[in-house]
Design a protein around this motif. Structure first.
Motif, PDB file in Angstrom:
ATOM      1  N   ALA A  51      37.481  31.652  47.089  1.00 27.41           N
ATOM      2  CA  ALA A  51      36.998  31.451  45.744  1.00 27.41           C
ATOM      3  C   ALA A  51      38.848  30.876  44.154  1.00 27.41           C
ATOM      4  CB  ALA A  51      36.274  32.574  44.952  1.00 27.41           C
ATOM      5  N   ALA A  52      38.977  32.001  44.728  1.00 26.54           N
ATOM      6  CA  ALA A  52      40.166  32.051  43.412  1.00 26.54           C
ATOM      7  C   ALA A  52      40.842  30.179  43.920  1.00 26.54           C
ATOM      8  CB  ALA A  52      41.203  32.818  43.666  1.00 26.54           C
ATOM      9  N   LYS A  53      41.023  29.317  44.475  1.00 31.59           N
ATOM     10  CA  LYS A  53      42.015  28.786  45.278  1.00 31.59           C
ATOM     11  C   LYS A  53      41.194  27.603  45.305  1.00 31.59           C
ATOM     12  CE  LYS A  53      45.184  30.568  48.234  1.00 31.59           C
ATOM     13  NZ  LYS A  53      45.741  31.121  49.476  1.00 31.59           N
ATOM     14  N   THR A  54      39.292  27.855  45.159  1.00 34.64           N
ATOM     15  CA  THR A  54      38.974  26.119  44.601  1.00 34.64           C
ATOM     16  C   THR A  54      38.562  26.038  43.402  1.00 34.64           C
ATOM     17  OG1 THR A  54      36.902  27.449  44.409  1.00 34.64           O
ATOM     18  CG2 THR A  54      37.359  27.004  46.357  1.00 34.64           C
ATOM     19  N   ARG A  55      38.257  25.138  43.181  1.00 32.65           N
ATOM     20  CA  ARG A  55      37.708  24.238  41.496  1.00 32.65           C
ATOM     21  C   ARG A  55      36.661  25.448  40.687  1.00 32.65           C
ATOM     22  NH1 ARG A  55      34.905  19.301  42.652  1.00 32.65           N
ATOM     23  NH2 ARG A  55      36.992  18.525  43.432  1.00 32.65           N
ATOM     24  N   THR A  56      36.270  25.782  41.581  1.00 35.12           N
ATOM     25  CA  THR A  56      34.886  26.438  41.430  1.00 35.12           C
ATOM     26  C   THR A  56      34.370  28.108  41.952  1.00 35.12           C
ATOM     27  OG1 THR A  56      32.517  26.331  42.016  1.00 35.12           O
ATOM     28  CG2 THR A  56      33.895  26.085  43.732  1.00 35.12           C
ATOM     29  N   SER A  57      33.397  28.560  41.865  1.00 37.23           N
ATOM     30  CA  SER A  57      33.854  29.906  41.934  1.00 37.23           C
ATOM     31  C   SER A  57      33.177  30.911  42.883  1.00 37.23           C
ATOM     32  CB  SER A  57      32.559  30.614  40.350  1.00 37.23           C
ATOM     33  OG  SER A  57      31.642  30.164  40.710  1.00 37.23           O
ATOM     34  N   LYS A  58      33.288  31.587  43.357  1.00 36.39           N
ATOM     35  CA  LYS A  58      32.588  32.566  44.851  1.00 36.39           C
ATOM     36  C   LYS A  58      31.307  32.267  44.540  1.00 36.39           C
ATOM     37  CE  LYS A  58      32.624  37.193  45.255  1.00 36.39           C
ATOM     38  NZ  LYS A  58      33.162  38.136  45.552  1.00 36.39           N
ATOM     39  N   ARG A  59      30.494  32.063  42.610  1.00 34.82           N
ATOM     40  CA  ARG A  59      29.017  32.338  42.956  1.00 34.82           C
ATOM     41  C   ARG A  59      28.452  31.082  43.860  1.00 34.82           C
ATOM     42  NH1 ARG A  59      25.208  32.469  43.928  1.00 34.82           N
ATOM     43  NH2 ARG A  59      22.639  32.835  42.715  1.00 34.82           N
TER      44      ARG A  59
END
Lengths: 222, 222
Positions: A51-59
């Motif tokens: 999640a942290a490495k995406t441009r979005t969120s865990k949600r």
DNA sequence: ACGCATTTGTACTAAACAGTTAAAACAAAC
DNA sequence: GTTTGTTTTAACTGTTTAGTACAAATGCGT
């Protein structure tokens, strides 16, 4: 004064206007997840890290993929698809059988070498006894093509009398895969135990040619 | 009455007399841990699960191995050692070079096939970028022997003019390893994608012979 | 203007997990 | 008989982890 500050801050901070880009978000998540799974394995990968490495969120990961297994499944499918479609560019029909087989082998060798993440996902899938691949119908179709391609070359070689009888296209494919795959999958341990003579730049060029030799000699007549 | 019951129970329960057997306990733990790591991977294996399957307790695992990494490290070392020493039985000196190489190849093929846990540990170690193998000096020495064995055969084959020049013993070893290893490591996914023609009983006998063919043809003269 | 899909963000829960504690009891070697 | 290493229990701790709750806001097709 404090409220004024905040008000100003509120002005300067641009209201985050976001675009809807579901495909982009999905693709971004899959890209990051592939790297993370390939790097750490299925149980080793962490959802928070992904999640942290995406441009979005865990949600959003859970929104689109349900759970960790669902995400892994999609990564697996996409990875197979991407690699297999990348193999189609090759035009071998006009070549002599020997030359065609050499090209195909060297191409596969390079192709696997260029896609270590794919190799690692396949390793991981084997560690997990293929339980995710088992439940994916999408993938099976793509792979018969590889066999047909070899069959065409092999039959032509038989006609022209440059290949011996008794080889099966499946076995030839297995041979090419084994050598190209092992070269990537076991690079680390092999280098640690025997040095990097085969895996430094010059070594790889030489090895590729030797792998092609091995395949050609395997099917060669006489 | 209740206290009398307990007193009787206390009498009937034999005082558990146990032997000291540190080596036995260590061996038992390592055996169970190998299976568990090989089956589920390093992050996938559970200390509680390993403990439950031993004849002793979790406490003893930590007593002897410190932590999970320590346990894995010992499993890795022992596995390499066991497999490599299992390879020494082979007496090839009296054979003709071609026959010796065929025997060696088929032996390696069978040997890997008989030791899937070893294969899986090596796969896992590659997934983890070899970071545990890196810090183990014990292992490196054992492996040069494999190369020497091939070198002896190859040199003899050169003298007798049955092998061509220009092959390196290292590359020959790589070739034999690759085919024998891949046969086990990728059995699951390969079978899923292409059927089990190469991996059922008859298929394996045939494949072994074809693998030996491939190796012999690779070094053959002319 | 309506409705549905998409996006943001944070704090939270419940379970799983590696590793620990404690106090004893026993073995074996000297 | 003293010492040191080994074994037995079972409850416990603290952290990490997958997955959720909640609440609100925006995009976009119609």
């Amino acid at each position: 004064m404090e409220s004024q500050r905040q008000a100003e801050a509120g002005k300067t901070v641009q209201r985050q206007r976001w675009k809807q880009d579901p495909e982009g978000v999905r693709a971004n998540i899959l890209e990051v997840a592939l790297k993370e799974f390939a790097d750490r394995g299925l149980s080793g990968a962490r959802m928070d890290e992904i999640a942290a490495k995406t441009r979005t969120s865990k949600r959003m990961i859970y929104y689109y993929f349900g759970d960790k297994d669902g995400l892994y499944r999609k990564v697996l499918e996409q990875t197979y698809r991407k690699v297999r479609t990348g193999e189609k560019e090759l035009m071998l029909d006009h070549l002599a059988p020997k030359e065609a087989l050499r090209r195909l082998t060297e191409f596969t060798f390079d192709h696997h070498s260029r896609n270590p993440d794919f190799i690692r996902i396949v390793m991981i899938e084997n560690i997990h006894h293929g339980e995710y691949l088992k439940h994916s119908d999408l993938i099976r179709g793509l792979n018969q093509e590889a066999i047909s391609r070899i069959e065409a070359i092999y039959d032509k070689g038989l006609e022209q009398g440059v290949f011996r009888r008794g080889c099966s296209p499946l076995a030839i494919h297995w041979l090419i895969s084994a050598l190209s795959f092992f070269n990537v999958s076991n690079r680390v341990t092999f280098s640690l135990l025997f040095g990097d003579a085969l895996h430094n730049h010059a070594g790889q060029l030489d090895l590729r040619s030797q792998v092609a030799d091995a395949v050609l000699r395997f099917v060669a007549d006489e």
